[in-house]
Write a protein that holds these residues in place. Structure first.
Motif, PDB file in Angstrom:
ATOM      1  N   VAL A  19       0.841  -1.207   0.000  1.00  0.00           N
ATOM      2  CA  VAL A  19       0.000   0.000   0.000  1.00  0.00           C
ATOM      3  C   VAL A  19       0.875   1.255   0.000  1.00  0.00           C
ATOM      4  O   VAL A  19       0.700   2.156  -0.835  1.00  0.00           O
ATOM      5  CB  VAL A  19      -0.973  -0.029   1.205  1.00  0.00           C
ATOM      6  N   GLY A  20       1.848   1.310   0.905  1.00  0.00           N
ATOM      7  CA  GLY A  20       2.724   2.480   0.964  1.00  0.00           C
ATOM      8  C   GLY A  20       3.497   2.671  -0.333  1.00  0.00           C
ATOM      9  O   GLY A  20       3.629   3.791  -0.836  1.00  0.00           O
ATOM     10  N   MET A  21       3.990   1.578  -0.905  1.00  0.00           N
ATOM     11  CA  MET A  21       4.809   1.692  -2.123  1.00  0.00           C
ATOM     12  C   MET A  21       3.959   2.084  -3.332  1.00  0.00           C
ATOM     13  O   MET A  21       4.388   2.878  -4.171  1.00  0.00           O
ATOM     14  CB  MET A  21       5.537   0.370  -2.389  1.00  0.00           C
ATOM     15  N   THR A  22       2.756   1.548  -3.426  1.00  0.00           N
ATOM     16  CA  THR A  22       1.887   1.908  -4.566  1.00  0.00           C
ATOM     17  C   THR A  22       1.520   3.385  -4.483  1.00  0.00           C
ATOM     18  O   THR A  22       1.569   4.110  -5.481  1.00  0.00           O
ATOM     19  CB  THR A  22       0.628   1.013  -4.563  1.00  0.00           C
ATOM     20  N   LEU A  23       1.175   3.826  -3.266  1.00  0.00           N
ATOM     21  CA  LEU A  23       0.847   5.245  -3.101  1.00  0.00           C
ATOM     22  C   LEU A  23       2.062   6.098  -3.460  1.00  0.00           C
ATOM     23  O   LEU A  23       1.948   7.114  -4.159  1.00  0.00           O
ATOM     24  CB  LEU A  23       0.397   5.505  -1.652  1.00  0.00           C
ATOM     25  N   ALA A  24       3.246   5.680  -2.988  1.00  0.00           N
ATOM     26  CA  ALA A  24       4.460   6.463  -3.267  1.00  0.00           C
ATOM     27  C   ALA A  24       4.681   6.603  -4.770  1.00  0.00           C
ATOM     28  O   ALA A  24       4.994   7.693  -5.263  1.00  0.00           O
ATOM     29  CB  ALA A  24       5.661   5.794  -2.611  1.00  0.00           C
ATOM     30  N   LEU A  25       4.476   5.517  -5.502  1.00  0.00           N
ATOM     31  CA  LEU A  25       4.697   5.589  -6.953  1.00  0.00           C
ATOM     32  C   LEU A  25       3.682   6.542  -7.596  1.00  0.00           C
ATOM     33  O   LEU A  25       4.045   7.383  -8.416  1.00  0.00           O
ATOM     34  CB  LEU A  25       4.608   4.185  -7.581  1.00  0.00           C
ATOM     35  N   GLY A  26       2.429   6.428  -7.202  1.00  0.00           N
ATOM     36  CA  GLY A  26       1.391   7.301  -7.765  1.00  0.00           C
ATOM     37  C   GLY A  26       1.709   8.774  -7.487  1.00  0.00           C
ATOM     38  O   GLY A  26       1.630   9.625  -8.371  1.00  0.00           O
ATOM     39  N   ALA A 312      -4.898   3.345  -1.442  1.00  0.00           N
ATOM     40  CA  ALA A 312      -3.796   4.095  -2.079  1.00  0.00           C
ATOM     41  C   ALA A 312      -4.305   4.842  -3.312  1.00  0.00           C
ATOM     42  O   ALA A 312      -3.970   6.010  -3.524  1.00  0.00           O
ATOM     43  CB  ALA A 312      -2.665   3.132  -2.460  1.00  0.00           C
ATOM     44  N   PHE A 313      -5.158   4.183  -4.112  1.00  0.00           N
ATOM     45  CA  PHE A 313      -5.684   4.852  -5.320  1.00  0.00           C
ATOM     46  C   PHE A 313      -6.520   6.081  -4.908  1.00  0.00           C
ATOM     47  O   PHE A 313      -6.432   7.140  -5.516  1.00  0.00           O
ATOM     48  CB  PHE A 313      -6.555   3.902  -6.155  1.00  0.00           C
ATOM     49  N   ALA A 314      -7.337   5.901  -3.860  1.00  0.00           N
ATOM     50  CA  ALA A 314      -8.214   6.999  -3.418  1.00  0.00           C
ATOM     51  C   ALA A 314      -7.386   8.158  -2.850  1.00  0.00           C
ATOM     52  O   ALA A 314      -7.701   9.330  -3.075  1.00  0.00           O
ATOM     53  CB  ALA A 314      -9.208   6.489  -2.377  1.00  0.00           C
ATOM     54  N   LEU A 315      -6.315   7.829  -2.122  1.00  0.00           N
ATOM     55  CA  LEU A 315      -5.485   8.905  -1.547  1.00  0.00           C
ATOM     56  C   LEU A 315      -4.750   9.659  -2.640  1.00  0.00           C
ATOM     57  O   LEU A 315      -4.592  10.876  -2.572  1.00  0.00           O
ATOM     58  CB  LEU A 315      -4.478   8.301  -0.559  1.00  0.00           C
ATOM     59  N   ARG A 316      -4.295   8.941  -3.640  1.00  0.00           N
ATOM     60  CA  ARG A 316      -3.605   9.627  -4.747  1.00  0.00           C
ATOM     61  C   ARG A 316      -4.548  10.673  -5.364  1.00  0.00           C
ATOM     62  O   ARG A 316      -4.153  11.808  -5.620  1.00  0.00           O
ATOM     63  CB  ARG A 316      -3.162   8.609  -5.805  1.00  0.00           C
ATOM     64  N   ALA A 317      -5.808  10.275  -5.574  1.00  0.00           N
ATOM     65  CA  ALA A 317      -6.791  11.195  -6.168  1.00  0.00           C
ATOM     66  C   ALA A 317      -7.044  12.377  -5.228  1.00  0.00           C
ATOM     67  O   ALA A 317      -7.141  13.529  -5.668  1.00  0.00           O
ATOM     68  CB  ALA A 317      -8.085  10.446  -6.456  1.00  0.00           C
ATOM     69  N   ALA A 318      -7.126  12.106  -3.922  1.00  0.00           N
ATOM     70  CA  ALA A 318      -7.381  13.192  -2.955  1.00  0.00           C
ATOM     71  C   ALA A 318      -6.220  14.184  -2.964  1.00  0.00           C
ATOM     72  O   ALA A 318      -6.428  15.406  -2.968  1.00  0.00           O
ATOM     73  CB  ALA A 318      -7.576  12.601  -1.556  1.00  0.00           C
TER      74      ALA A 318
END
Ligand SMILES: Cc1cc2nc3c(=O)[nH]c(=O)nc-3n(C[C@H](O)[C@H](O)[C@H](O)COP(=O)(O)OP(=O)(O)OC[C@H]3O[C@@H](n4cnc5c(N)ncnc54)[C@H](O)[C@@H]3O)c2cc1C
Length: 399
Positions: A19-26, A312-318
């Motif tokens: 989760v942390g790594m996917t968010l970091a990449l986004g 992670a996808f939702a946080l990237r959008a936020a």
């Protein structure tokens, strides 16, 4: 890259799990300055989640990692509900949702493969840093900034960012530091997982790569990764962990699945306790919780990591909206409400149903369950709806 009118944000993430790594990449792809703090000295190599659902693949395609998952992983075009004594109950066939998704299959590959791939991709982003041996012990909102305590080489220091995301797993130190409750329950059974290179499909040719096998005495989950089978068994409350993990006991359980002449080659075994817990809130000011730090559930249905990736996808959008000038704290509060609802109403409820279904002991209810599954697969529309729901596509298509 960020739109010229956007101000890149500074975001710190606790935890270099999926989760942390996917968010970091986004976030790095969107031009934000992101620092991941991981308490271990490298990425975890633990054998844990290995299912990537069609909905997750749809989202991950925008991160440029699906080609890697396809190359390394195993495509699973169908999966089965079986009865340990009677055999096949229902085969769920992803070809029915062809046309609704580019990915009418699951990919089976260890979550540690995804984090490795992402670490490689982050190297191309000078605005992203991953710090190993760096433990985040607390976080708080101070005015218009988030402040957090990080311990490196035994020394604690305070750092700041615009926002902090706690993706530091089920025992989240950040969640605890904020005093956010993690209510729920612990299942009476523990699970034991054994990985073996023995090819079960040579002796059980009608099984799929993923099989949920019900039995009132000992249900099973048989799931293939690219390199081995993982067989999950329940452990009763009175069984001793050490004894259950002994080679003799593991062989006894595996021989119950197939009476092999000789020993199964066993690569690893894990015993773990299973919980169903949801954080009271997923956001406090400028701090957000994501993944296992926010919600944990039993793994029957492969929704743990997948639902965390949706955080992670939702946080990237936020954060994209916050960078464009929207109120970030309000966006995190909205994120918290939406994702928490999904955890409670969908993930928790669905995985608990799966658990009950596998271990049901009442013969009449077992028969009714089997009949319901047979009816579902016999009706193409019901079959399609079942697939969309179990792979988290239903919500995505409705959005
Ligand atoms: C044995 C097992 C089998 C599982 N099988 C499945 C499955 O089949 N399907 C499924 O969907 N899910 C499964 N899960 C659940 C799945 O593994 C998790 O949902 C997923 O790992 C959550 O990812 P995460 O990034 O939120 O947390 P994690 O993967 O737990 O990552 C958290 C990271 O944070 C680091 N960390 C912890 N504390 C700190 C700190 N204070 N500061 C900095 N870093 C910190 C940890 O070292 C770790 O690297 C399984 C879990 C287990 C335990």
């Amino acid at each position: 890259m960020p739109h010229p009118s956007q101000t890149p944000l500074e975001i710190a993430i606790a935890g270099a799990g999926p989760v942390g790594m996917t968010l970091a990449l986004g976030l790095a792809m969107d031009g934000h300055n992101v620092t991941v703090h991981e308490e271990l000295d490298g990425l975890s190599t633990e054998s844990r989640a290995s299912t990537f659902h069609p909905s997750t693949l749809e989202e991950l395609a925008a991160y440029g990692v699906v080609e890697d998952l396809e190359r390394e992983g195993l495509r699973v075009p169908d999966y089965q509900y079986r009865d340990r004594r009677e055999g096949l109950i229902a085969r769920l066939d992803f070809s029915l949702i062809r046309g609704l998704t580019k990915f009418p299959y699951r990919i089976q590959v260890e979550q540690s493969y995804l984090t490795r791939v992402i670490l490689g991709k982050l190297a191309a982003h000078p605005n992203a840093t991953v710090r190993f041996g760096s433990k985040v012990t607390a976080a708080r909102t101070v005015g218009a900034r988030a402040e957090y305590t990080v311990v490196r080489a035994g020394a604690a220091r305070t750092e700041t960012a615009d926002y902090v995301v706690a993706a530091d797993g089920a025992s989240s130190a950040v969640r605890k530091s904020l005093g956010i409750g993690f209510e729920g329950m612990t299942y009476p059974e523990r699970y034991i997982v054994a990985s073996t290179t023995f090819e079960f499909r040579e002796v059980m040719p009608d099984i799929s790569w993923v099989n949920y096998i019900s039995d009132p005495d000992e249900w099973l989950l048989m799931l293939r990764t690219p390199h081995y089978w993982r067989i999950m068994f329940p452990l009763g409350p009175d069984e001793d962990d050490d004894r259950a993990s002994s080679s003799a006991e593991i062989q006894r359980r595996l021989h119950g699945v197939h009476a092999l002449d000789g020993d199964f080659p066993v690569l690893h075994t894990t015993v773990y306790r299973v919980h169903q817990r949801v954080a009271d809130t997923y956001a406090a000011g400028r701090i957000a919780l994501a993944g296992d730090a926010a919600h944990i559930n039993n793994p029957l249905g492969g929704l743990g990591m997948n639902s965390g990736l949706f955080d992670a996808f939702a946080l990237r959008a936020a954060f994209a909206e916050a960078a464009a000038g929207a109120d970030g704290v309000a966006l995190l509060a909205k994120y918290a409400e939406q994702q928490r609802d999904i955890s409670v109403e969908y993930v928790g409820a669905q995985t608990d149903r799966n658990w009950k279904q596998l271990r049901e002991s009442d013969p009449q209810r077992r028969r009714a369950q089997a009949m319901r599954m047979r009816d579902i697969v016999a009706d193409p529309e019901a079959h399609r709806r079942f697939l969309l729901r179990s792979s988290m596509l239903e919500r995505r298509l409705a959005a």
